[in-house]
Write a protein that holds these residues in place. Structure first.
Motif, mmCIF file in Angstrom:
data_model
loop_
_atom_site.group_PDB
_atom_site.id
_atom_site.type_symbol
_atom_site.label_atom_id
_atom_site.label_comp_id
_atom_site.label_asym_id
_atom_site.label_seq_id
_atom_site.Cartn_x
_atom_site.Cartn_y
_atom_site.Cartn_z
ATOM 1 N N LEU A 1 0.878 -1.007 -0.083
ATOM 2 C CA LEU A 1 0.194 -0.213 -0.238
ATOM 3 C C LEU A 1 1.179 1.430 0.171
ATOM 4 N N GLY A 2 1.982 1.541 0.920
ATOM 5 C CA GLY A 2 2.886 2.693 0.856
ATOM 6 C C GLY A 2 3.427 3.072 -0.308
ATOM 7 N N GLU A 3 3.829 1.651 -1.255
ATOM 8 C CA GLU A 3 4.154 2.396 -2.344
ATOM 9 C C GLU A 3 3.579 3.391 -3.426
ATOM 10 N N THR A 4 2.197 2.415 -3.389
ATOM 11 C CA THR A 4 0.810 3.099 -4.057
ATOM 12 C C THR A 4 0.609 4.396 -3.752
ATOM 13 N N THR A 5 0.650 4.932 -2.246
ATOM 14 C CA THR A 5 0.243 6.310 -1.858
ATOM 15 C C THR A 5 1.568 7.408 -2.071
ATOM 16 N N GLY A 6 2.440 6.148 -1.988
ATOM 17 C CA GLY A 6 3.819 7.279 -2.898
ATOM 18 C C GLY A 6 4.038 7.975 -4.268
ATOM 19 N N LEU A 7 3.108 6.674 -5.165
ATOM 20 C CA LEU A 7 3.275 7.120 -6.793
ATOM 21 C C LEU A 7 2.012 7.983 -6.668
ATOM 22 N N LEU A 8 1.001 8.487 -6.205
ATOM 23 C CA LEU A 8 -0.312 8.962 -6.311
ATOM 24 C C LEU A 8 0.214 10.355 -5.870
ATOM 25 N N GLU A 9 0.704 10.556 -4.824
ATOM 26 C CA GLU A 9 1.771 11.225 -3.931
ATOM 27 C C GLU A 9 1.553 12.137 -5.218
ATOM 28 N N ALA A 10 3.385 11.117 -5.989
ATOM 29 C CA ALA A 10 4.280 11.974 -6.464
ATOM 30 C C ALA A 10 2.994 12.617 -7.811
ATOM 31 N N ALA A 11 2.299 11.841 -8.383
ATOM 32 C CA ALA A 11 1.351 12.534 -9.108
ATOM 33 C C ALA A 11 1.085 13.729 -8.637
ATOM 34 N N GLY A 12 1.459 14.479 -7.980
ATOM 35 C CA GLY A 12 -0.013 15.440 -7.458
ATOM 36 C C GLY A 12 -1.509 15.600 -6.200
ATOM 37 N N LEU A 13 -1.194 14.101 -6.471
ATOM 38 C CA LEU A 13 -1.794 13.823 -5.448
ATOM 39 C C LEU A 13 -1.978 14.259 -4.077
ATOM 40 N N GLU A 14 -3.205 14.198 -3.257
ATOM 41 C CA GLU A 14 -2.599 14.216 -1.614
ATOM 42 C C GLU A 14 -3.366 13.183 -1.280
ATOM 43 N N VAL A 15 -2.641 12.693 -0.228
ATOM 44 C CA VAL A 15 -3.345 12.038 0.345
ATOM 45 C C VAL A 15 -4.337 11.532 0.901
ATOM 46 N N ARG A 16 -5.475 11.219 1.905
ATOM 47 C CA ARG A 16 -6.010 11.931 2.429
ATOM 48 C C ARG A 16 -6.504 11.541 3.465
ATOM 49 N N HIS A 17 -7.370 9.854 2.803
ATOM 50 C CA HIS A 17 -7.360 8.856 3.937
ATOM 51 C C HIS A 17 -7.224 7.430 3.021
ATOM 52 N N THR A 18 -6.724 6.368 3.876
ATOM 53 C CA THR A 18 -6.741 4.856 3.855
ATOM 54 C C THR A 18 -7.328 3.776 4.574
ATOM 55 N N GLU A 19 -8.288 2.928 4.005
ATOM 56 C CA GLU A 19 -9.114 2.245 4.970
ATOM 57 C C GLU A 19 -8.860 0.723 4.382
ATOM 58 N N SER A 20 -8.405 -0.629 4.900
ATOM 59 C CA SER A 20 -7.827 -1.216 4.154
ATOM 60 C C SER A 20 -9.359 -2.079 4.393
ATOM 61 N N LEU A 21 -10.063 -3.816 3.498
ATOM 62 C CA LEU A 21 -10.579 -3.836 4.034
ATOM 63 C C LEU A 21 -10.731 -5.252 3.653
ATOM 64 N N ARG A 22 -9.378 -6.034 3.867
ATOM 65 C CA ARG A 22 -8.767 -6.453 3.779
ATOM 66 C C ARG A 22 -9.918 -8.173 4.222
ATOM 67 N N GLU A 23 -10.289 -7.746 5.861
ATOM 68 C CA GLU A 23 -11.286 -8.792 6.059
ATOM 69 C C GLU A 23 -12.539 -9.241 5.322
ATOM 70 N N HIS A 24 -12.731 -7.758 5.072
ATOM 71 C CA HIS A 24 -14.217 -7.919 3.935
ATOM 72 C C HIS A 24 -14.193 -8.784 3.394
ATOM 73 N N TYR A 25 -12.836 -8.407 1.808
ATOM 74 C CA TYR A 25 -12.166 -9.617 1.043
ATOM 75 C C TYR A 25 -12.255 -11.049 1.037
ATOM 76 N N VAL A 26 -12.159 -11.594 2.558
ATOM 77 C CA VAL A 26 -12.399 -13.146 3.175
ATOM 78 C C VAL A 26 -13.500 -13.077 3.296
ATOM 79 N N ARG A 27 -13.973 -12.591 3.527
ATOM 80 C CA ARG A 27 -16.026 -12.779 3.198
ATOM 81 C C ARG A 27 -16.529 -13.240 2.478
ATOM 82 N N THR A 28 -16.192 -11.807 1.659
ATOM 83 C CA THR A 28 -16.485 -11.523 -0.188
ATOM 84 C C THR A 28 -15.857 -13.071 -1.000
#
Length: 437
Positions: free
Chosen positions: A335-362
């Motif tokens: 995840l950290g590498e992806t947020t870094g790439l988005l920030e490098a493009a000029g976007l400001e990352v404001r919120h992240t939320e993990s859904l890992r356990e939600h995907y197990v159920r899905t």
């Protein structure tokens, strides 16, 4: 032809178990039954069945995960009982033995080959299963990307209609309630509503939905929030499906469906942009340009929401099976590498939320549907394709459960000239009443 050898200590299963112990650095954690009726391994453990010598031949030609997957999808290798439990047992043993199996000596390799000869497993390379992807051209060229997406998403709309719930959302749901009556469809609607709230969608807000799938988010944003949506997909069958749903629901004045590569999108100035489990298909080298496109398409103070699968820091991500049968050329990063790439493009990352356990159920819900409707899936797509999906769903749920894979919602904004974000002071309103969405 099945051998009539007695099931003795010299049977195929015992010989193969001894070789496997050398290769793995310890005894097999599963029970093994071979084509000659021989059987060995711990009592009560999951049973791996080698139905023919061809399964072993595949492993000689293609050692490792891909050879095992080829043997499984063709039915030459099977697992009795719960496939997920069998995979869990193998992964647990691998963790206990460490990341590096013992190095095989020339004598070990010679002994393995001699055993394969005695068992009649040596022969020409078996044909690649029909369900395995065959892509050509440069990595992430437009033509190759279209073929990769088509391999998975153009399987048929009927297939996905069997697998998914009525929302036709093929991404991680949001399990906003523990009520037993809260269904997979409810979890998908909660996820769609959560995305719209995070984006702050209002009537006539312009939304660009990149990788729109079967239109779940597009339709929800247009119907429930009055958004004007441009929905983009590379999959022709998906585009046709979404256009039909738009027409049926009387949303043609709010939704435009475009079948094209994200690199060809010319329009800009959108109030919001989404990429829901699409960024994994972009590729590693191409992701900076993808992030730049997200920035380019959204207006200042507009929001971007990326829901994307990730991998653990030391985990491989998809792996040979996923890349050969499910999502060719996909790339996952922490995840950290992806947020870094988005920030490098000029976007400001404001919120992240993990859904890992939600995907197990899905994924578990999808797998349950596959098993319940097994006869329908095999009649529609053939048993080999159904077995591909059984392995995919069982293995995928386990990967999320054990933290080898994750999935995250990343909310970013394109800051205004004066640094303004347009974000609310708090986020509590995002989650209220989602269980009733």
């Amino acid at each position: 032809m099945t051998s009539l050898l007695p099931a003795t200590r010299t049977g195929a299963a015992h010989r193969l178990a001894a070789l496997a112990a050398d290769a793995l650095g310890g005894p097999l954690p599963v029970r093994l039954r071979a084509w000659d009726g021989s059987e060995t391994g711990p009592a009560g453990a999951p049973v791996v069945v080698l139905r023919s010598r061809r399964a072993l031949r595949r492993l000689l030609w293609q050692p490792g995960e891909l050879g095992l997957a080829q043997a499984y999808v063709t039915g030459e290798l099977d697992v009795e009982g719960d496939l997920g439990e069998g995979l869990r047992t193998m992964w647990a043993a691998a963790r206990e033995r460490g990341p590096r199996p013992p190095r095989l000596t020339p004598a070990d390799r010679a002994r393995a080959l001699a055993t394969a000869v005695r068992l009649g497993a040596v022969g020409p390379r078996p044909p690649v299963p029909a369900s395995q992807a065959r892509l050509r051209g440069g990595l992430h060229s437009r033509a190759r990307d279209r073929a990769a997406i088509s391999h998975h998403y153009d399987l048929s709309n009927e297939f996905y209609a069997l697998l998914l719930d009525e929302t036709m959302a093929y991404s991680c749901g949001y399990w906003a309630s523990e009520d037993p009556g809260f269904t997979p469809a409810d979890a998908q609607r909660a996820k769609l509503e959560l995305i719209c709230r995070k984006l702050g969608l209002k009537p006539r807000a312009r939304l660009l939905d990149i990788g729109c799938g079967w239109g779940a988010l597009t339709l929800h944003a247009a119907e429930r929030h009055g958004a004007l949506v441009t929905a983009v997909t590379l999959a022709r069958e998906q585009a046709a499906y979404v256009r039909e749903r738009v027409r049926e629901r009387g949303l043609t004045d709010r939704v435009e469906v475009v079948c094209q590569d994200y690199r060809d999108i010319a329009a800009g100035g959108f109030d919001a942009v989404t990429a829901i489990e699409m960024g994994e298909h972009v590729g590693d080298a191409e992701y900076p340009a993808f992030a730049a496109a997200l920035h380019r398409h959204v207006r200042p103070c507009g929001r971007v929401l990326v829901q994307q699968m990730s991998r653990g820091r030391s985990a491989p991500g998809g792996g040979p099976f996923i890349e050969a049968y499910i999502a060719p050329d996909m790339h996952m990063r922490p995840l950290g590498e992806t947020t870094g790439l988005l920030e490098a493009a000029g976007l400001e990352v404001r919120h992240t939320e993990s859904l890992r356990e939600h995907y197990v159920r899905t994924i578990t819900a999808w797998h349950r549907t596959l098993e319940h409707r097994w006869a329908d899936f095999t009649a529609l797509a053939g048993e080999e394709t159904a077995r591909v999906w059984r392995l995919y769903l069982a293995g995928g749920a386990l990967a999320f459960e054990e933290g080898r894979m994750g999935v995250d919602q990343i909310l970013a904004v394109r800051p205004g000239p004066d640094g303004a974000s347009g974000m609310p002071a708090t986020t509590s309103d995002w989650y209220e009443g989602l269980e009733k969405a």
